[in-house]
Write a protein that holds these residues in place. Sequence first.
Motif, PDB file in Angstrom:
ATOM      1  N   GLY A 103     -62.960  94.255  80.432  1.00  0.00           N
ATOM      2  CA  GLY A 103     -61.681  94.926  80.320  1.00  0.00           C
ATOM      3  C   GLY A 103     -61.574  95.598  78.965  1.00  0.00           C
ATOM      4  O   GLY A 103     -62.458  95.473  78.110  1.00  0.00           O
ATOM      5  N   SER A 104     -60.466  96.304  78.756  1.00  0.00           N
ATOM      6  CA  SER A 104     -60.294  97.083  77.530  1.00  0.00           C
ATOM      7  C   SER A 104     -59.772  96.250  76.360  1.00  0.00           C
ATOM      8  O   SER A 104     -59.702  96.746  75.241  1.00  0.00           O
ATOM      9  CB  SER A 104     -59.368  98.269  77.786  1.00  0.00           C
ATOM     10  N   GLY A 105     -59.388  95.007  76.622  1.00  0.00           N
ATOM     11  CA  GLY A 105     -58.976  94.108  75.549  1.00  0.00           C
ATOM     12  C   GLY A 105     -57.471  94.047  75.351  1.00  0.00           C
ATOM     13  O   GLY A 105     -56.739  95.000  75.645  1.00  0.00           O
ATOM     14  N   THR A 106     -57.011  92.883  74.877  1.00  0.00           N
ATOM     15  CA  THR A 106     -55.614  92.671  74.482  1.00  0.00           C
ATOM     16  C   THR A 106     -55.606  92.109  73.073  1.00  0.00           C
ATOM     17  O   THR A 106     -56.276  91.113  72.802  1.00  0.00           O
ATOM     18  CB  THR A 106     -54.905  91.675  75.426  1.00  0.00           C
ATOM     19  N   ARG A 107     -54.851  92.766  72.211  1.00  0.00           N
ATOM     20  CA  ARG A 107     -54.747  92.292  70.823  1.00  0.00           C
ATOM     21  C   ARG A 107     -53.631  91.257  70.739  1.00  0.00           C
ATOM     22  O   ARG A 107     -52.471  91.567  71.016  1.00  0.00           O
ATOM     23  CB  ARG A 107     -54.464  93.450  69.874  1.00  0.00           C
TER      24      ARG A 107
END
Lengths: 112, 114
Positions: A103-107
Amino acid sequence: DQQVKQNSPSLSVQEGRISILNCDYTNSMFDYFLWYKKYPAEGPTFLISISSIKDKNEDGRFTVFLNKSAKHLSLHIVPSQPGDSAVYFCAASVWSSYKLIFGSGTRLLVRP
Amino acid sequence: DVKVTQSSRYLVKRTGEKVFLECVQDMDHENMFWYRQDPGLGLRLIYFSYDVKMKEKGDIPEGYSVSREKKERFSLILESASTNQTSMYLCASSFGGGRGNTQYFGPGTRLTVL
């Protein structure tokens, strides 16, 4: 076509509370799922994984839940600590394949 | 502990230069991977190798080549660096197949192309 999606680019929680990071996937052939944590200027670190034969896997403060019918997985961090502040990537794989789809990531920001 | 090392943490090159990024793993993993990470795009697979001298293109192979002459070593080559190749490059390795798809990453190389 994004097969693995993290729809929340960022999340902010108070120290001591629960952090819930979400991930959706579209490919029903995926049977192995992973979460990675990444600090700035470092490589991703493997956190926890789950096979599709399970719906929950725990490791200390980290629990991953898998809902196959909804094609959804989530990572729960309880209690959250400031050191958990990082970017979290979910990834999925077909067991017989070499590849992981990220996935594109979660900060995540954990506020003291 | 799995150890994946990359030859440089930071690299600055000029447009048109040939760039070599090297990765070494010490876990006897069959599979090795090169990714690039850009903000908002996650990790995108450039190339991977499932055995010595064997390689397959990933999702974004254009402008890159790879070499795997020894099991523990996987090199990424930018034949003629361009500014749009400025990125964080990550190497990873895994056993793969029945022994597990968990990939273990190196610390990354931040490449800037001027």
